[in-house]
Design a protein around this motif. Structure first.
Motif, mmCIF file in Angstrom:
data_model
loop_
_atom_site.group_PDB
_atom_site.id
_atom_site.type_symbol
_atom_site.label_atom_id
_atom_site.label_comp_id
_atom_site.label_asym_id
_atom_site.label_seq_id
_atom_site.Cartn_x
_atom_site.Cartn_y
_atom_site.Cartn_z
ATOM 1 N N GLN A 139 0.827 -1.206 0.000
ATOM 2 C CA GLN A 139 0.000 0.000 0.000
ATOM 3 C C GLN A 139 0.865 1.261 0.000
ATOM 4 O O GLN A 139 0.668 2.180 0.793
ATOM 5 C CB GLN A 139 -0.965 0.005 1.178
ATOM 6 C CG GLN A 139 -1.932 -1.130 1.152
ATOM 7 C CD GLN A 139 -2.874 -1.129 2.335
ATOM 8 O OE1 GLN A 139 -2.707 -0.366 3.276
ATOM 9 N NE2 GLN A 139 -3.879 -1.977 2.292
ATOM 10 N N LEU A 140 1.813 1.303 -0.925
ATOM 11 C CA LEU A 140 2.703 2.453 -1.044
ATOM 12 C C LEU A 140 2.037 3.509 -1.915
ATOM 13 O O LEU A 140 1.512 3.203 -2.978
ATOM 14 C CB LEU A 140 4.043 2.041 -1.663
ATOM 15 C CG LEU A 140 4.852 1.001 -0.874
ATOM 16 C CD1 LEU A 140 6.090 0.606 -1.657
ATOM 17 C CD2 LEU A 140 5.241 1.556 0.485
ATOM 18 N N SER A 141 2.072 4.766 -1.473
ATOM 19 C CA SER A 141 1.461 5.843 -2.253
ATOM 20 C C SER A 141 2.436 6.420 -3.280
ATOM 21 O O SER A 141 2.019 7.080 -4.219
ATOM 22 C CB SER A 141 0.971 6.948 -1.320
ATOM 23 O OG SER A 141 2.058 7.458 -0.579
ATOM 24 N N SER A 142 3.733 6.175 -3.100
ATOM 25 C CA SER A 142 4.724 6.653 -4.065
ATOM 26 C C SER A 142 5.786 5.576 -4.230
ATOM 27 O O SER A 142 5.784 4.555 -3.554
ATOM 28 C CB SER A 142 5.361 7.954 -3.582
ATOM 29 O OG SER A 142 6.159 7.714 -2.442
ATOM 30 N N SER A 143 6.721 5.833 -5.155
ATOM 31 C CA SER A 143 7.753 4.829 -5.414
ATOM 32 C C SER A 143 8.958 4.994 -4.495
ATOM 33 O O SER A 143 9.889 4.202 -4.564
ATOM 34 C CB SER A 143 8.195 4.910 -6.880
ATOM 35 O OG SER A 143 8.746 6.190 -7.131
ATOM 36 N N GLY A 144 8.958 5.993 -3.651
ATOM 37 C CA GLY A 144 10.081 6.217 -2.745
ATOM 38 C C GLY A 144 10.048 5.261 -1.557
ATOM 39 O O GLY A 144 8.998 5.003 -0.982
ATOM 40 N N VAL A 145 11.204 4.707 -1.231
ATOM 41 C CA VAL A 145 11.339 3.836 -0.061
ATOM 42 C C VAL A 145 12.506 4.344 0.778
ATOM 43 O O VAL A 145 13.429 4.982 0.269
ATOM 44 C CB VAL A 145 11.559 2.352 -0.468
ATOM 45 C CG1 VAL A 145 10.306 1.767 -1.072
ATOM 46 C CG2 VAL A 145 12.719 2.204 -1.419
ATOM 47 N N ASP A 146 12.477 4.050 2.051
ATOM 48 C CA ASP A 146 13.523 4.493 2.974
ATOM 49 C C ASP A 146 14.370 3.317 3.415
ATOM 50 O O ASP A 146 13.872 2.186 3.543
ATOM 51 C CB ASP A 146 12.895 5.146 4.214
ATOM 52 C CG ASP A 146 12.095 6.387 3.864
ATOM 53 O OD1 ASP A 146 12.536 7.135 2.976
ATOM 54 O OD2 ASP A 146 11.030 6.602 4.482
ATOM 55 N N ALA A 147 15.632 3.580 3.680
ATOM 56 C CA ALA A 147 16.533 2.542 4.175
ATOM 57 C C ALA A 147 16.019 2.025 5.511
ATOM 58 O O ALA A 147 15.592 2.796 6.363
ATOM 59 C CB ALA A 147 17.943 3.097 4.314
ATOM 60 N N GLY A 148 16.000 0.737 5.669
ATOM 61 C CA GLY A 148 15.509 0.108 6.890
ATOM 62 C C GLY A 148 14.039 -0.267 6.826
ATOM 63 O O GLY A 148 13.538 -0.984 7.691
ATOM 64 N N GLN A 149 13.345 0.219 5.817
ATOM 65 C CA GLN A 149 11.925 -0.101 5.659
ATOM 66 C C GLN A 149 11.777 -1.561 5.247
ATOM 67 O O GLN A 149 12.552 -2.075 4.459
ATOM 68 C CB GLN A 149 11.319 0.819 4.592
ATOM 69 C CG GLN A 149 9.853 0.664 4.368
ATOM 70 C CD GLN A 149 9.327 1.685 3.349
ATOM 71 O OE1 GLN A 149 10.069 2.515 2.839
ATOM 72 N NE2 GLN A 149 8.056 1.596 3.061
ATOM 73 N N LYS A 150 10.789 -2.226 5.811
ATOM 74 C CA LYS A 150 10.527 -3.625 5.459
ATOM 75 C C LYS A 150 9.400 -3.659 4.438
ATOM 76 O O LYS A 150 8.342 -3.095 4.648
ATOM 77 C CB LYS A 150 10.161 -4.431 6.689
ATOM 78 C CG LYS A 150 11.306 -4.582 7.666
ATOM 79 C CD LYS A 150 11.002 -5.632 8.717
ATOM 80 C CE LYS A 150 12.111 -5.739 9.719
ATOM 81 N NZ LYS A 150 13.319 -6.327 9.204
ATOM 82 N N LEU A 151 9.650 -4.356 3.334
ATOM 83 C CA LEU A 151 8.667 -4.498 2.266
ATOM 84 C C LEU A 151 8.282 -5.958 2.122
ATOM 85 O O LEU A 151 9.133 -6.849 2.186
ATOM 86 C CB LEU A 151 9.229 -3.992 0.935
ATOM 87 C CG LEU A 151 9.568 -2.515 0.839
ATOM 88 C CD1 LEU A 151 10.201 -2.200 -0.512
ATOM 89 C CD2 LEU A 151 8.316 -1.677 1.035
ATOM 90 N N SER A 152 7.021 -6.190 1.917
ATOM 91 C CA SER A 152 6.543 -7.549 1.658
ATOM 92 C C SER A 152 6.653 -7.827 0.171
ATOM 93 O O SER A 152 6.328 -6.987 -0.665
ATOM 94 C CB SER A 152 5.085 -7.691 2.097
ATOM 95 O OG SER A 152 4.972 -7.438 3.482
ATOM 96 N N ILE A 153 7.133 -9.006 -0.150
ATOM 97 C CA ILE A 153 7.289 -9.439 -1.537
ATOM 98 C C ILE A 153 6.262 -10.537 -1.798
ATOM 99 O O ILE A 153 6.149 -11.485 -1.010
ATOM 100 C CB ILE A 153 8.719 -9.992 -1.780
ATOM 101 C CG1 ILE A 153 9.778 -8.958 -1.372
ATOM 102 C CG2 ILE A 153 8.902 -10.422 -3.224
ATOM 103 C CD1 ILE A 153 9.732 -7.682 -2.150
#
Length: 123
Positions: free
Chosen positions: A101-115
Motif C-alpha cells: 500500500q505504497l502511495s509513491s515509489s520512494g522507499v527508505d533505508a531500513g523499511q521492510k517491504l513484503s514481496i
C-alpha cells in the motif's frame, strides 16, 4: 383651523390573552416537521452505508509473502530486479506497491517491504 384630540377609549372589558390551540391536523403537521430531519438522516445512513463495505476480493493469506529490508541506495526498481530477474520490473514494482500500500515509489533505508509469494526465493 381645526384641532384633533386623541383620547383612549374607555373600555370596561379586561384584556384577555388568547391561548394557542392546535387542531389534530396541526399536531400532525408539527410532528411531521419535527421528524423530517431524523428521517432524512436515517435515509442518508441507509443509502450511503453500503459504501463502507470492502471489495469481495480475498486478501493474501498469512504467510504467502516474504519480507525484504530496504538497504541504503535501494529503490523499488532495484528490489524488483533482484527478487524477480526474469520478470518485467514494472509489473513487479506494481505488485510490491500494491501489497505494501505504497502511495509513491520512494522507499527508505531500513523499511521492510513484503514481496509476493510468486517472487519469493522459496518458490
Amino acid at each position: 383651523m381645526s384641532t384633533v384630540t386623541l383620547t383612549a377609549p374607555a373600555s370596561h372589558i379586561p384584556a384577555t390573552r388568547t391561548r394557542l390551540r392546535l387542531t389534530t391536523r396541526g399536531r400532525r403537521v408539527l410532528a411531521s416537521l419535527a421528524a423530517l430531519p431524523i428521517a432524512a438522516a436515517v435515509a442518508v445512513g441507509i443509502i450511503g452505508g453500503g459504501s463502507a463495505v470492502g471489495s469481495g476480493d480475498g486478501g493474501a493469506p498469512a504467510g504467502t509473502f516474504d519480507t525484504v529490508t530496504v538497504m541504503p541506495g535501494d529503490s523499488l526498481w532495484s528490489i524488483a530486479q533482484s527478487v524477480a530477474p526474469a520478470q518485467d520490473p514494472r509489473d513487479v514494482v506494481a505488485e510490491i506497491s500494491s501489497l505494501n500500500q505504497l502511495s509513491s515509489s520512494g522507499v527508505d533505508a531500513g523499511q521492510k517491504l513484503s514481496i509476493p509469494a510468486a517472487y519469493s526465493t522459496g518458490s
